[in-house]
Motif scaffolding. Structure first.
Motif, mmCIF file in Angstrom:
data_model
loop_
_atom_site.group_PDB
_atom_site.id
_atom_site.type_symbol
_atom_site.label_atom_id
_atom_site.label_comp_id
_atom_site.label_asym_id
_atom_site.label_seq_id
_atom_site.Cartn_x
_atom_site.Cartn_y
_atom_site.Cartn_z
ATOM 1 N N SER A 12 23.098 -54.754 -60.432
ATOM 2 C CA SER A 12 22.517 -54.591 -59.094
ATOM 3 C C SER A 12 23.200 -53.402 -58.423
ATOM 4 O O SER A 12 24.244 -52.931 -58.900
ATOM 5 C CB SER A 12 22.746 -55.858 -58.243
ATOM 6 O OG SER A 12 24.132 -56.054 -58.034
ATOM 7 N N GLY A 13 22.633 -52.974 -57.311
ATOM 8 C CA GLY A 13 23.260 -51.904 -56.540
ATOM 9 C C GLY A 13 24.614 -52.330 -55.991
ATOM 10 O O GLY A 13 25.559 -51.540 -55.975
ATOM 11 N N VAL A 14 24.728 -53.574 -55.556
ATOM 12 C CA VAL A 14 26.030 -53.997 -55.011
ATOM 13 C C VAL A 14 27.069 -54.102 -56.127
ATOM 14 O O VAL A 14 28.255 -53.829 -55.901
ATOM 15 C CB VAL A 14 25.959 -55.297 -54.170
ATOM 16 C CG1 VAL A 14 25.190 -55.080 -52.878
ATOM 17 C CG2 VAL A 14 25.396 -56.457 -54.951
ATOM 18 N N TYR B 39 24.306 -49.459 -45.620
ATOM 19 C CA TYR B 39 23.652 -50.655 -46.144
ATOM 20 C C TYR B 39 24.488 -51.894 -45.804
ATOM 21 O O TYR B 39 25.712 -51.899 -45.990
ATOM 22 C CB TYR B 39 23.502 -50.489 -47.660
ATOM 23 C CG TYR B 39 22.878 -51.674 -48.333
ATOM 24 C CD1 TYR B 39 21.551 -52.006 -48.091
ATOM 25 C CD2 TYR B 39 23.609 -52.469 -49.201
ATOM 26 C CE1 TYR B 39 20.985 -53.105 -48.696
ATOM 27 C CE2 TYR B 39 23.041 -53.566 -49.818
ATOM 28 C CZ TYR B 39 21.728 -53.886 -49.557
ATOM 29 O OH TYR B 39 21.161 -54.970 -50.151
ATOM 30 N N GLU C 41 26.484 -42.747 -46.963
ATOM 31 C CA GLU C 41 25.116 -43.005 -47.375
ATOM 32 C C GLU C 41 24.306 -42.016 -46.559
ATOM 33 O O GLU C 41 24.358 -42.055 -45.331
ATOM 34 C CB GLU C 41 24.793 -44.433 -46.942
ATOM 35 C CG GLU C 41 23.692 -45.114 -47.691
ATOM 36 C CD GLU C 41 23.486 -46.514 -47.128
ATOM 37 O OE1 GLU C 41 24.426 -47.325 -47.137
ATOM 38 O OE2 GLU C 41 22.384 -46.774 -46.647
ATOM 39 N N ASP D 39 26.244 -42.911 -51.647
ATOM 40 C CA ASP D 39 25.148 -43.811 -52.028
ATOM 41 C C ASP D 39 23.857 -43.006 -51.865
ATOM 42 O O ASP D 39 23.460 -42.677 -50.742
ATOM 43 C CB ASP D 39 25.163 -45.044 -51.119
ATOM 44 C CG ASP D 39 24.089 -46.064 -51.502
ATOM 45 O OD1 ASP D 39 23.054 -45.667 -52.066
ATOM 46 O OD2 ASP D 39 24.277 -47.251 -51.187
ATOM 47 N N THR E 261 20.758 -43.793 -52.824
ATOM 48 C CA THR E 261 19.587 -44.637 -53.050
ATOM 49 C C THR E 261 18.347 -44.146 -52.300
ATOM 50 O O THR E 261 17.239 -44.169 -52.831
ATOM 51 C CB THR E 261 19.906 -46.086 -52.614
ATOM 52 O OG1 THR E 261 21.007 -46.551 -53.394
ATOM 53 C CG2 THR E 261 18.715 -47.008 -52.788
ATOM 54 N N PHE E 262 18.532 -43.703 -51.042
ATOM 55 C CA PHE E 262 17.366 -43.414 -50.204
ATOM 56 C C PHE E 262 16.584 -42.172 -50.649
ATOM 57 O O PHE E 262 15.391 -42.083 -50.393
ATOM 58 C CB PHE E 262 17.785 -43.252 -48.731
ATOM 59 C CG PHE E 262 17.681 -44.541 -47.948
ATOM 60 C CD1 PHE E 262 18.005 -45.751 -48.538
ATOM 61 C CD2 PHE E 262 17.250 -44.534 -46.629
ATOM 62 C CE1 PHE E 262 17.894 -46.940 -47.832
ATOM 63 C CE2 PHE E 262 17.136 -45.728 -45.910
ATOM 64 C CZ PHE E 262 17.462 -46.926 -46.511
ATOM 65 N N SER F 225 21.269 -47.981 -55.930
ATOM 66 C CA SER F 225 20.572 -49.221 -56.203
ATOM 67 C C SER F 225 19.317 -48.779 -56.951
ATOM 68 O O SER F 225 18.388 -48.220 -56.356
ATOM 69 C CB SER F 225 20.195 -49.935 -54.902
ATOM 70 O OG SER F 225 19.257 -50.956 -55.200
ATOM 71 N N THR G 207 17.193 -50.609 -58.071
ATOM 72 C CA THR G 207 16.148 -51.519 -57.599
ATOM 73 C C THR G 207 15.078 -50.763 -56.809
ATOM 74 O O THR G 207 13.916 -51.170 -56.784
ATOM 75 C CB THR G 207 16.779 -52.555 -56.638
ATOM 76 O OG1 THR G 207 17.950 -53.092 -57.228
ATOM 77 C CG2 THR G 207 15.815 -53.641 -56.259
ATOM 78 N N LYS G 208 15.473 -49.664 -56.170
ATOM 79 C CA LYS G 208 14.623 -49.002 -55.195
ATOM 80 C C LYS G 208 13.790 -47.921 -55.884
ATOM 81 O O LYS G 208 12.956 -48.227 -56.703
ATOM 82 C CB LYS G 208 15.485 -48.483 -54.038
ATOM 83 C CG LYS G 208 16.540 -49.501 -53.537
ATOM 84 C CD LYS G 208 15.945 -50.718 -52.887
ATOM 85 C CE LYS G 208 16.944 -51.849 -52.630
ATOM 86 N NZ LYS G 208 18.191 -51.513 -51.981
ATOM 87 N N ILE H 20 16.041 -55.647 -60.422
ATOM 88 C CA ILE H 20 17.254 -55.385 -59.630
ATOM 89 C C ILE H 20 18.235 -54.651 -60.535
ATOM 90 O O ILE H 20 18.452 -55.068 -61.682
ATOM 91 C CB ILE H 20 17.907 -56.712 -59.160
ATOM 92 C CG1 ILE H 20 16.957 -57.525 -58.269
ATOM 93 C CG2 ILE H 20 19.246 -56.476 -58.475
ATOM 94 C CD1 ILE H 20 16.910 -57.106 -56.827
ATOM 95 N N GLY H 21 18.812 -53.560 -60.043
ATOM 96 C CA GLY H 21 19.774 -52.826 -60.858
ATOM 97 C C GLY H 21 20.564 -51.837 -60.033
ATOM 98 O O GLY H 21 20.245 -51.563 -58.873
ATOM 99 N N LEU I 127 12.918 -51.530 -50.601
ATOM 100 C CA LEU I 127 12.267 -50.244 -50.381
ATOM 101 C C LEU I 127 12.066 -49.558 -51.726
ATOM 102 O O LEU I 127 12.563 -50.016 -52.747
ATOM 103 C CB LEU I 127 13.148 -49.359 -49.476
ATOM 104 C CG LEU I 127 14.559 -49.039 -50.004
ATOM 105 C CD1 LEU I 127 14.709 -47.571 -50.328
ATOM 106 C CD2 LEU I 127 15.607 -49.458 -48.998
HETATM 107 C C1 LIG Z 1 19.409 -52.055 -51.721
HETATM 108 C C2 LIG Z 1 20.568 -51.135 -51.492
HETATM 109 C C3 LIG Z 1 21.826 -51.388 -52.060
HETATM 110 C C4 LIG Z 1 22.103 -52.636 -52.854
HETATM 111 O O1 LIG Z 1 21.357 -52.708 -54.005
HETATM 112 P P1 LIG Z 1 20.893 -54.080 -54.731
HETATM 113 O O2 LIG Z 1 20.191 -53.546 -55.911
HETATM 114 O O3 LIG Z 1 20.061 -54.851 -53.783
HETATM 115 O O4 LIG Z 1 22.158 -54.826 -55.075
HETATM 116 C C5 LIG Z 1 22.820 -50.471 -51.836
HETATM 117 N N1 LIG Z 1 22.624 -49.372 -51.086
HETATM 118 C C6 LIG Z 1 21.442 -49.092 -50.524
HETATM 119 C C7 LIG Z 1 21.275 -47.866 -49.709
HETATM 120 C C8 LIG Z 1 20.376 -49.972 -50.700
HETATM 121 O O5 LIG Z 1 19.193 -49.708 -50.106
#
Ligand SMILES: *Cc1c(COP(=O)(O)O)cnc(C)c1O
Length: 383
Positions: A73-75, A98, A141, A170, A172-173, A192, A194-195, A204-205, A324
């Motif tokens: 997961s991202g966390v 986050y 982030e 981070d 992710t966005f 993450s 996941t996004k 989830i990753g 997202l």
């Molecule tokens: C969702 C998210 C995470 C955590 O990721 P998971 O895959 O839900 O564990 C971390 N940072 C950002 C910016 C996120 O949007």
């Protein structure tokens, strides 16, 4: 080679055994040894798995880094990256991060003797003021969640270097298609997956990328020892998502831009937060460190929480859900949903007001999204 070619070819050569053009799902926990003394590259899937390896090398290439590591997961990726900090040391993190990262800093790391101070996301001098002799890491982030404020990655990388500390981003966005923090001087990138990287709201990753072999070893050892690894099938899904990352990100952005501009003109809207709009206070910085503005749009409604409630009740195409980066558009109330676990004071400190709406703009037709949003916005709320 260019981004989209790497996403499709590198780290993912046809299977040498069958010629399969996609990397097989190596659904195996263990691998036969050559002999008592000799084992091959893979021997136990917590330590390494061929499908995971393909994902890890592809993500590293896309971030222009040397080493990639995938997590469950991202966390889990965040927690692993934070192993570069030891008890007694200190982190400076962005204010607007986050909620799950904040929870790691406060509920997991603080009791273990790692303290965190929060700096104003958009102000380099605020991070500088928070640095102490114990500081080991700056964690940012950018764009931030949910206010889409930017941190100046180049300036913070220079500051970190000058002070002998590390910078983690981070990413992710925006995904590596729109921003590559290692190229801007960061030491560690976290995702993450996941996004946007997975991109289809079905897995989830997480992932960590670095070009520093010592940092990689620390994080890799933690991955092997703590074991928050993704399953081979999940790795395969994320690999599949990565192949279309470029075309998805371009469309997410085009749709987000369209809606952000529309919302900015709308009488029910108090303010729009989108780095692509010239009205965004850091639009110039966005142009310097990002190659696109992403698919996330946050806006504040004039009518407070009642207006938020009306909008989410009336809207149809936008699904009311956390998360997202998937193909479908999502709508969320940061105050109640994504940051709902924080205290009211904490949300106030982060300027996360009750009237905010966060959109993850999907890949539907822009005019359909526009019609849905306009219909929901004009539904009787008195402006
Ligand atoms: C969702 C998210 C995470 C955590 O990721 P998971 O895959 O839900 O564990 C971390 N940072 C950002 C910016 C996120 O949007």
């Amino acid at each position: 080679m260019k981004f989209e070619t790497l996403a499709i070819h590198d780290g993912q050569a046809p299977d040498p055994y069958t010629g399969s053009v996609t990397v097989p799902v190596y659904q195996a926990s263990t691998f036969e040894r050559e002999s008592l003394e000799h084992r091959g590259e893979f021997f136990y899937s917590r330590i390494g798995n061929p499908t995971r390896k393909a994902l890890e090398s592809t993500i590293a290439l896309l971030e222009n880094g040397r080493y990639g590591l995938a997590f469950a997961s991202g966390v889990a990726a965040t927690m692993a990256a934070l192993q570069v900090v030891k008890p007694g040391e200190h982190i400076v993190a962005s204010n607007d991060i986050y909620g799950g990262s904040y929870r790691i800093f406060e509920q997991l790391l603080r009791p273990w003797g790692v303290s965190t101070t929060y700096a104003a996301s958009e102000a380099t001098e605020s991070y500088e003021a928070c640095i102490t002799p114990a500081t080991k890491l700056i964690w940012i982030e950018t764009p931030s969640n949910p206010l889409l404020q930017l941190s100046d990655v180049r300036a913070l990388a220079a500051l970190a270097k000058e002070r002998g500390i590390l910078l983690a981003v981070d990413n992710t966005f925006l995904s590596p298609y729109f921003q590559r923090p290692l190229e801007l001087g960061a030491d560690i990138v976290v995702h993450s997956t996941t996004k946007y990287l997975g991109g289809h709201s079905d897995v989830i990753g997480g992932a960590v990328v670095t070009s520093d072999s010592a940092l990689h070893t620390t994080i890799k050892n933690y991955q092997a020892a703590a074991g928050a690894i993704p399953a081979p099938w999940d790795c395969w899904l994320i690999l599949r998502g990565l192949k279309t990352l470029k075309i998805r990100m371009k469309e997410h952005e085009a749709n987000a831009f369209h809606l952000a501009a529309l919302l900015e003109q709308h009488p029910a809207v108090e303010r729009v937060f989108y780095p692509g709009l010239p009205s965004h206070p850091q639009h110039e910085l966005a142009k310097q460190q990002m190659s696109g503005y992403g698919g996330m749009v946050t806006f504040a409604l004039k009518g407070g929480l009642p207006a938020v409630e009306q909008l989410v009740a009336k809207i149809k195409l936008f699904v009311l859900a956390d998360s997202l980066g998937g193909v479908e558009s999502l709508i969320a109330s940061p105050a109640i949903m994504t940051l709902g676990a924080l205290s009211k004071e904490e949300r106030q400190r982060r300027k996360c007001t009750d009237n905010l709406i966060r959109l993850s703009v999907g890949l539907e037709n822009a005019e359909d999204l526009e019609a849905d949003l306009l219909n929901a916005l004009t539904c009787g709320y008195d402006t």
